[in-house]
Design a protein around this motif. Structure first.
Motif, PDB file in Angstrom:
ATOM      1  N   ILE A 131      41.743  36.252  43.178  1.00  0.00           N
ATOM      2  CA  ILE A 131      41.281  36.519  41.822  1.00  0.00           C
ATOM      3  C   ILE A 131      42.002  35.558  40.881  1.00  0.00           C
ATOM      4  O   ILE A 131      43.231  35.627  40.745  1.00  0.00           O
ATOM      5  CB  ILE A 131      41.583  37.974  41.407  1.00  0.00           C
ATOM      6  CG1 ILE A 131      40.892  38.959  42.348  1.00  0.00           C
ATOM      7  CG2 ILE A 131      41.154  38.215  39.957  1.00  0.00           C
ATOM      8  CD1 ILE A 131      41.271  40.415  42.113  1.00  0.00           C
ATOM      9  N   PRO A 132      41.286  34.641  40.238  1.00  0.00           N
ATOM     10  CA  PRO A 132      41.952  33.752  39.291  1.00  0.00           C
ATOM     11  C   PRO A 132      42.630  34.550  38.175  1.00  0.00           C
ATOM     12  O   PRO A 132      42.118  35.585  37.742  1.00  0.00           O
ATOM     13  CB  PRO A 132      40.805  32.901  38.731  1.00  0.00           C
ATOM     14  CG  PRO A 132      39.728  32.969  39.774  1.00  0.00           C
ATOM     15  CD  PRO A 132      39.840  34.345  40.359  1.00  0.00           C
ATOM     16  N   ASP A 133      43.784  34.065  37.721  1.00  0.00           N
ATOM     17  CA  ASP A 133      44.418  34.729  36.588  1.00  0.00           C
ATOM     18  C   ASP A 133      43.717  34.297  35.303  1.00  0.00           C
ATOM     19  O   ASP A 133      42.713  33.572  35.330  1.00  0.00           O
ATOM     20  CB  ASP A 133      45.928  34.449  36.551  1.00  0.00           C
ATOM     21  CG  ASP A 133      46.265  32.990  36.284  1.00  0.00           C
ATOM     22  OD1 ASP A 133      45.399  32.226  35.826  1.00  0.00           O
ATOM     23  OD2 ASP A 133      47.438  32.608  36.531  1.00  0.00           O
ATOM     24  N   ALA A 134      44.227  34.757  34.170  1.00  0.00           N
ATOM     25  CA  ALA A 134      43.558  34.492  32.899  1.00  0.00           C
ATOM     26  C   ALA A 134      43.472  33.006  32.590  1.00  0.00           C
ATOM     27  O   ALA A 134      42.621  32.576  31.802  1.00  0.00           O
ATOM     28  CB  ALA A 134      44.267  35.229  31.773  1.00  0.00           C
ATOM     29  N   GLU A 135      44.341  32.203  33.198  1.00  0.00           N
ATOM     30  CA  GLU A 135      44.308  30.749  33.010  1.00  0.00           C
ATOM     31  C   GLU A 135      43.503  30.042  34.100  1.00  0.00           C
ATOM     32  O   GLU A 135      43.438  28.816  34.133  1.00  0.00           O
ATOM     33  CB  GLU A 135      45.731  30.178  32.981  1.00  0.00           C
ATOM     34  CG  GLU A 135      46.489  30.433  31.679  1.00  0.00           C
ATOM     35  CD  GLU A 135      46.875  31.902  31.526  1.00  0.00           C
ATOM     36  OE1 GLU A 135      47.380  32.485  32.524  1.00  0.00           O
ATOM     37  OE2 GLU A 135      46.665  32.470  30.443  1.00  0.00           O
TER      38      GLU A 135
END
Length: 213
Positions: A131-135
């Protein structure tokens, strides 16, 4: 501006190189999306004009930096929703993909942040996809496709493709799930799971399971 059609293209291009290195071709993109090659060619040209992909005639398609960020954002939404449905609503891992396809375009950023916080900032979805983080950043361990693993190779199941719900159910039936330790026998058609007796894998499993390298 947000567009489900554009997002579907960017997601598909992003997915293609997550677990292997070859870039996607327009014909592969058309097959993945179930669209006519002429329609895909036209859309790829539009995406290139918007600075979301790079492409040369008859060559493969790659995400630009802006395209990568946008793709990671929608992938993040999709995988957080899948994780949320499994953990909070007792969905099976074979049931969440289509639900997430709908919800990823409708929930607000505020709700997504609340979901992420409630789940404890998960780094992987129920199928083992990062899951990609917010960045937009992700972390992946070195991996090997089960079909390419040598006999005797032992590794933890990192990821199982969510493409085929029936295969996901069949893998659960033989005890193969993300996080299980697997030792490879017979070119990936038979494995030992967590030191139990050898089990035969369902058809297609060797091309759908990734292990730690």
């Amino acid at each position: 501006m947000p567009s489900p059609a554009v997002d579907d293209y960017l997601k598909t291009i992003y997915h293609h190189t997550e677990w292997q290195d070859d870039r996607i071709t327009p014909s592969q993109l058309a097959a993945e999306l179930g669209l006519a090659p002429s329609s895909v060619t036209e859309m790829v040209q539009k995406l290139a004009a918007q600075g979301l992909v790079t492409h040369r005639p008859y060559g493969p398609v790659a995400l630009s930096a802006d395209g990568e960020r946008r793709a990671a954002a929608i992938i993040r939404r999709h995988r957080l929703i899948e994780t949320w449905l499994v953990r909070e609503f007792d969905y099976g891992w074979d049931e969440v993909h289509d639900e997430a396809e709908v919800l990823e375009h409708s929930i607000s950023d505020r709700l997504l942040e609340r979901i992420d916080e409630r789940l404890g900032r998960p780094t992987h979805d129920p199928h083992g996809d990062a899951i990609p983080d917010a960045e937009g950043r992700v972390h992946r361990e070195p991996f090997v496709l089960l079909a390419a693993a040598r006999e005797g190779h032992a590794g933890r199941v990192l990821r199982v493709s969510d493409r085929d719900p029936a295969l996901l159910r069949a893998l659960v039936g033989v005890g193969v799930d993300v996080g299980r330790t697997v030792r490879v026998h017979d070119a990936g058609t038979v494995v030992v799971v967590d030191d139990s007796a050898p089990v035969a894998l369902p058809e297609g499993a060797a091309q759908a399971v990734w292990l730690t390298a």
